[in-house]
Design an enzyme around this catalytic site. Structure first.
Site, short mmCIF file in Angstrom:
data_model
loop_
_atom_site.label_atom_id
_atom_site.label_comp_id
_atom_site.label_asym_id
_atom_site.label_seq_id
_atom_site.Cartn_x
_atom_site.Cartn_y
_atom_site.Cartn_z
N ASP A 95 6.56 4.40 -10.18
CA ASP A 95 7.79 4.54 -9.40
C ASP A 95 8.96 4.80 -10.34
O ASP A 95 8.81 4.76 -11.56
CB ASP A 95 8.00 3.32 -8.49
N ASP A 336 2.05 1.29 -0.73
CA ASP A 336 1.87 0.27 -1.77
C ASP A 336 2.66 -0.95 -1.36
O ASP A 336 3.63 -0.84 -0.60
CB ASP A 336 2.37 0.77 -3.14
N CYS A 374 -15.40 -10.63 6.80
CA CYS A 374 -15.21 -9.87 5.56
C CYS A 374 -16.47 -9.91 4.69
O CYS A 374 -17.11 -10.95 4.58
CB CYS A 374 -14.01 -10.42 4.79
N CYS A 376 -16.40 -8.95 1.34
CA CYS A 376 -15.99 -8.77 -0.06
C CYS A 376 -16.72 -9.77 -0.97
O CYS A 376 -17.39 -10.69 -0.49
CB CYS A 376 -14.47 -8.91 -0.20
N CYS A 379 -15.71 -13.46 -0.18
CA CYS A 379 -16.23 -13.98 1.08
C CYS A 379 -17.75 -14.09 1.08
O CYS A 379 -18.33 -14.90 1.79
CB CYS A 379 -15.76 -13.13 2.25
N HIS A 405 -10.04 -10.76 -2.43
CA HIS A 405 -10.19 -10.73 -0.97
C HIS A 405 -9.01 -10.00 -0.29
O HIS A 405 -9.23 -9.12 0.55
CB HIS A 405 -10.34 -12.13 -0.38
ZN ZN Z 1 -13.16 -11.23 1.79
#
Ligand code: ZN
Length: 439
Positions: A95, A336, A374, A376, A379, A405
């Site tokens: 940026d 973002d 989830c 991920c 998780c 996560h």
């Molecule tokens: Zn997760």
């Protein structure tokens, strides 16, 4: 080979939204996409491998103001550029530094409006940087009491003018605005520095991100009309100068793209006027700046109906789950936001039922998954009780697992939005998500 281009794959019917691909010298970004924030050339608590493999992010956005102050753009250039320096070989964005110059260097602190010190009638006063030693640590401290003309960064012409000396002295920090640029104090040590449109581009060239942003005056959305208009016109003049500065460096021009930033606060004529002005300029893409809350998102439609459709658009600093739907529908391609990692570090995670603060007593013995839908890394392997324990014990792993996560949650959400637009299930999928998600 074109180093930078954008192609639209499909449009969202009845809206400004679209699915596309941004091609950069470091790979493609399939849009809409969430670019993770790595302010100081690092996504806090995560390695680049975590960001790529566990989060699934496509691009990282770094901050020009922070990297200029520490470690300095010259070192990043000597290290071979940002990608080599931080060991991230995917697409990157830097940026302009405008937002941080005005927010971190501004004369007023706190939750109230941050009014910029600048545009003074009195340019005759001199201020010096004073230096004291901390009696306990022996470390040097800086404060600005009077200006002598000595800047830490002396690469540019400096004609500082103070708006309100008393406020600057009282707060020990300042941000002095003039037609050419901004003189500001470092939030690290109080030393004086100066950014102009040309200097911001020069620093971003040295950093070497694939996508750069033109230097802009980032105003508060609640600032009055007269001030917004004045700031906007200055931002347009800086936009032209940013393009010229970029075109002067042939190597950078071949490898880096430049986005213009639309400002104008919440005023419809200013936002539309800004989009119209910037659309005439030779930018590779556009960015929407100065959005601080959901109220500002309604102005996206005004702007994106005017900006050239064939160029990509980035929404700066906004990316909460519910915001992504509004942003995508109104024609934004990339996003973002620091919130997913910032709230993760203080124990708050996103779930399909809304945000959950793991420090609450009820999660201390909760052996369920952090988010039951989830998949991920966090998780798959850990429970809410384990994360709650890590946060209470102030273990470093807490920040890493929660950040993985939260970023995975946001990155996956926008990947799903993309998929749903492609297979014509967007309206139903959005409704399903928002039915359970509580803000
Ligand atoms: Zn997760």
């Amino acid at each position: 080979m074109t180093p930078f281009s954008f192609s639209i794959t499909k449009k969202l019917s009845g809206k400004l939204g679209r699915v596309g691909v941004i091609h950069t010298p470091h790979g493609d970004i399939e849009t809409p996409a969430f670019t993770v924030v790595g302010t100081k050339a690092t996504v806090k608590a995560l390695s680049p491998e975590d960001v790529r493999d566990l989060v699934g992010a496509q691009a990282v956005l770094v901050n020009t103001y922070h990297l200029y102050l520490q470690p300095g753009e010259a070192l990043i250039k000597d290290a071979g550029g940002l990608h080599t320096f931080m060991h991230w070989d995917g697409p990157t964005l830097s940026d302009s530094g405008g937002f941080q110059v005005f927010s971190l260097g501004a004369g007023l602190e706190g939750k109230g409006e941050k009014r910029i010190l600048g545009a003074s009638q009195d340019s005759s006063r001199a201020f010096v940087r004073d230096e004291t030693k901390d009696p306990m640590s022996g470390q040097r401290r800086y404060g600005v009491t009077k200006f002598t003309g000595e800047f830490a960064d002396s690469s540019d012409d400096m004609r500082p003018r103070l708006y309100n000396k008393e406020i600057a002295l009282q707060h020990g920090k300042l941000c002095i605005l003039d037609e050419e640029g901004v003189t500001f104090t470092s939030h690290l040590d109080g030393s004086l520095h100066r950014f102009t449109a040309e200097r911001s581009i020069e620093i971003q060239h040295a950093i070497g991100a694939d996508i750069m942003f033109a230097f802009d005056e980032c105003t508060s959305p609640t600032a009055d009309y007269v001030y917004q208009k004045e700031a906007l016109e200055r931002t347009h003049r800086w936009a032209k100068r940013s393009i010229l500065a970029h075109k002067r460096d042939y190597n950078a021009l071949k490898s880096q793209a430049l986005y213009g930033i639309v400002q104008g606060g919440r005023f419809e004529d200013l936002r539309k006027g800004s989009a119209t002005e910037l659309a005439k300029m030779d930018f590779d893409g556009y960015s929407f700046g100065g959005a601080f809350s959901k109220e500002d998102l309604k102005t996206l439609e005004w702007v994106n109906a005017i900006l050239p459709e064939e160029k990509p658009r980035h929404l700066l600093g906004i990316g909460e789950p519910e915001d992504l739907f509004i942003g995508v529908e109104n024609g934004m391609d990339t996003f973002d936001c620091v919130l997913p990692t910032r709230i993760a570090r203080t124990g708050t995670i996103y779930t399909h039922h809304g945000k959950v603060n793991l420090l609450r007593t009820e999660y201390q013995r909760d052996l369920g998954k952090p988010d039951d839908t989830c998949d991920c890394y966090t998780c798959t392997h850990y429970t809410r009780a384990y994360l709650a324990h890590l946060f209470r014990a102030k273990e470093m792993l807490a920040a890493r697992l929660a950040s993985i996560h939260n970023l995975h949650f946001i990155v996956s959400l926008i990947k799903n939005i993309r998929r749903n637009i492609l297979d014509d299930t967007y309206p139903q999928s959005k409704e399903n998500f928002l039915r359970t998600y509580r803000v």
